[in-house]
Write a protein that holds these residues in place. Structure first.
Motif, PDB file in Angstrom:
ATOM      1  N   ALA A  66       0.873  -1.184   0.000  1.00  0.00           N
ATOM      2  CA  ALA A  66       0.000   0.000   0.000  1.00  0.00           C
ATOM      3  C   ALA A  66       0.907   1.230   0.000  1.00  0.00           C
ATOM      4  CB  ALA A  66      -0.931  -0.004   1.202  1.00  0.00           C
ATOM      5  N   PRO A  67       1.532   1.535  -1.139  1.00  0.00           N
ATOM      6  CA  PRO A  67       2.550   2.590  -1.196  1.00  0.00           C
ATOM      7  C   PRO A  67       2.101   3.950  -0.684  1.00  0.00           C
ATOM      8  CG  PRO A  67       2.637   1.267  -3.185  1.00  0.00           C
ATOM      9  CD  PRO A  67       1.418   0.819  -2.428  1.00  0.00           C
ATOM     10  N   THR A  68       0.871   4.344  -0.983  1.00  0.00           N
ATOM     11  CA  THR A  68       0.457   5.681  -0.557  1.00  0.00           C
ATOM     12  C   THR A  68       0.325   5.756   0.963  1.00  0.00           C
ATOM     13  OG1 THR A  68      -1.920   5.222  -0.836  1.00  0.00           O
ATOM     14  CG2 THR A  68      -0.749   6.118  -2.735  1.00  0.00           C
ATOM     15  N   VAL A  69      -0.095   4.660   1.583  1.00  0.00           N
ATOM     16  CA  VAL A  69      -0.201   4.641   3.048  1.00  0.00           C
ATOM     17  C   VAL A  69       1.172   4.820   3.677  1.00  0.00           C
ATOM     18  CG1 VAL A  69      -0.815   3.264   5.065  1.00  0.00           C
ATOM     19  CG2 VAL A  69      -2.293   3.243   3.042  1.00  0.00           C
ATOM     20  N   HIS A  70       2.146   4.069   3.200  1.00  0.00           N
ATOM     21  CA  HIS A  70       3.489   4.161   3.776  1.00  0.00           C
ATOM     22  C   HIS A  70       4.162   5.474   3.417  1.00  0.00           C
ATOM     23  CE1 HIS A  70       2.899  -0.315   4.035  1.00  0.00           C
ATOM     24  NE2 HIS A  70       3.230   0.030   5.257  1.00  0.00           N
ATOM     25  N   SER A  71       3.821   6.038   2.261  1.00  0.00           N
ATOM     26  CA  SER A  71       4.348   7.349   1.909  1.00  0.00           C
ATOM     27  C   SER A  71       3.775   8.434   2.811  1.00  0.00           C
ATOM     28  CB  SER A  71       4.036   7.667   0.447  1.00  0.00           C
ATOM     29  OG  SER A  71       4.644   6.725  -0.405  1.00  0.00           O
ATOM     30  N   GLY A  72       2.528   8.274   3.201  1.00  0.00           N
ATOM     31  CA  GLY A  72       1.943   9.196   4.165  1.00  0.00           C
ATOM     32  C   GLY A  72       2.667   9.133   5.499  1.00  0.00           C
ATOM     33  N   LEU A  73       2.929   7.921   5.976  1.00  0.00           N
ATOM     34  CA  LEU A  73       3.678   7.769   7.222  1.00  0.00           C
ATOM     35  C   LEU A  73       5.060   8.402   7.110  1.00  0.00           C
ATOM     36  CD1 LEU A  73       2.733   4.084   8.094  1.00  0.00           C
ATOM     37  CD2 LEU A  73       2.155   6.101   9.453  1.00  0.00           C
ATOM     38  N   PHE A  74       5.716   8.198   5.972  1.00  0.00           N
ATOM     39  CA  PHE A  74       7.030   8.794   5.765  1.00  0.00           C
ATOM     40  C   PHE A  74       6.952  10.315   5.788  1.00  0.00           C
ATOM     41  CE2 PHE A  74       9.998  10.613   2.591  1.00  0.00           C
ATOM     42  CZ  PHE A  74      11.184  10.405   3.284  1.00  0.00           C
ATOM     43  N   SER A  75       5.920  10.885   5.200  1.00  0.00           N
ATOM     44  CA  SER A  75       5.815  12.342   5.106  1.00  0.00           C
ATOM     45  C   SER A  75       5.675  13.025   6.454  1.00  0.00           C
ATOM     46  CB  SER A  75       4.626  12.734   4.210  1.00  0.00           C
ATOM     47  OG  SER A  75       3.389  12.535   4.870  1.00  0.00           O
ATOM     48  N   ARG A  76       5.329  12.264   7.488  1.00  0.00           N
ATOM     49  CA  ARG A  76       5.262  12.864   8.831  1.00  0.00           C
ATOM     50  C   ARG A  76       6.273  12.238   9.788  1.00  0.00           C
ATOM     51  NH1 ARG A  76       1.218  10.082  12.232  1.00  0.00           N
ATOM     52  NH2 ARG A  76       0.132   8.493  11.023  1.00  0.00           N
ATOM     53  N   GLY A  77       7.330  11.651   9.216  1.00  0.00           N
ATOM     54  CA  GLY A  77       8.462  11.209  10.022  1.00  0.00           C
ATOM     55  C   GLY A  77       8.278   9.914  10.758  1.00  0.00           C
ATOM     56  N   GLN A  78       7.230   9.150  10.458  1.00  0.00           N
ATOM     57  CA  GLN A  78       7.017   7.875  11.134  1.00  0.00           C
ATOM     58  C   GLN A  78       7.882   6.767  10.533  1.00  0.00           C
ATOM     59  OE1 GLN A  78       5.456   9.547  13.671  1.00  0.00           O
ATOM     60  NE2 GLN A  78       4.460   7.573  13.974  1.00  0.00           N
TER      61      GLN A  78
END
Length: 257
Positions: A190-202
């Motif tokens: 689920a690339p967009t989910v993990h990219s969202g997490l990355f975008s906020r430093g998770q």
């Protein structure tokens, strides 16, 4: 000229519409679909898109659209929408809550805006070129104080990679190299989910190899607007929370590239 604030508002409404359909089907345990060795095409994909596509077409009938299920719609304006009704179909079908509805908007083929909504958790992200990333209406960045050795990194490959033996071997090599460098590697479905997490430093990094267009535009815009350090070599794209982590990931994959 189309107002960018209007595009942003419509993009948010589009992912919410798709997310509402997915949320109901997920709660009902609806995992009907066609299952193959490499992928799943769930009935929910088409159902969510049927809620999303009309929102775009009504608001901007002159905008071009690529919808994952319905295909391509021509337009006369310089804007093109990419609709991914269900990113993480395999997760959805397996009853895992890691999935999202997403859209991206390009202006003259340059990524301008991306929105995604995670129905199972109710989380929403919006990235806009030059304006950063908002998570639940709060500005976020990819900053992290976690060292490389303790980092968590998501690896993303396009749907065609497993079907090509040479690309599959390269992808396996890239993942193995990253795995030796950081604490944990997430093989993202689920690339967009993990990219969202990355975008906020998770998460501390993203490694993409031959990504699909409907996910690539969202993931890369989130990374760029979150202030990530990025580097590309053809079909390989790496984003990291800082220059040190980027250098470590780039060096780790140097023998595979």
């Amino acid at each position: 000229m189309t107002d960018l604030n209007e595009i942003e508002a419509v993009a948010g409404a589009v992912v919410q519409a798709g997310g509402a359909e997915l949320r109901q089907r997920y709660r009902d345990g609806d995992n009907d679909g066609n299952y193959s060795t490499y992928d799943v095409k769930a009935a929910a994909d088409e159902a969510a898109e049927e809620k999303m596509l009309p929102v775009v077409r009504r608001a901007f009938p002159d905008h071009a659209v690529f919808a994952e299920e319905a295909g391509t719609f021509a337009g006369s304006a310089p804007y093109r929408w990419i609709i991914d009704p269900l990113d993480g179909t395999n997760n959805f079908a397996a009853g895992l809550p890691t999935f999202a509805s997403s859209v991206a908007v390009l202006q003259d083929e340059e990524p301008m805006l991306a929105a995604l909504h995670q129905p199972a958790t109710g989380e929403t992200y919006l990235a806009r070129r030059g304006a950063g990333v908002r998570y639940e209406d709060q500005q976020v960045t990819a900053e992290s104080d976690i060292d490389v050795e303790a980092a968590t990194v998501a690896t993303i490959v396009g749907r065609d990679v497993p079907r090509d033996s040479d690309l599959a071997r390269q992808a396996d090599g890239i993942q193995a190299a990253v795995d030796e460098t950081v604490k944990r590697v997430i093989d993202s479905w689920a690339p967009t989910v993990h990219s969202g997490l990355f975008s906020r430093g998770q998460l501390q990094g993203l490694v993409q190899f031959h990504p699909d267009e409907e996910e690539q535009t969202v993931t890369e815009l989130l990374a760029t607007e979150a202030g990530a350090s990025t580097r590309r070599d053809g079909p390989l794209y790496i984003a990291a929370c800082d220059d040190e982590t980027l250098t470590a990931l780039w060096q780790a994959t140097s023998d595979v590239r």
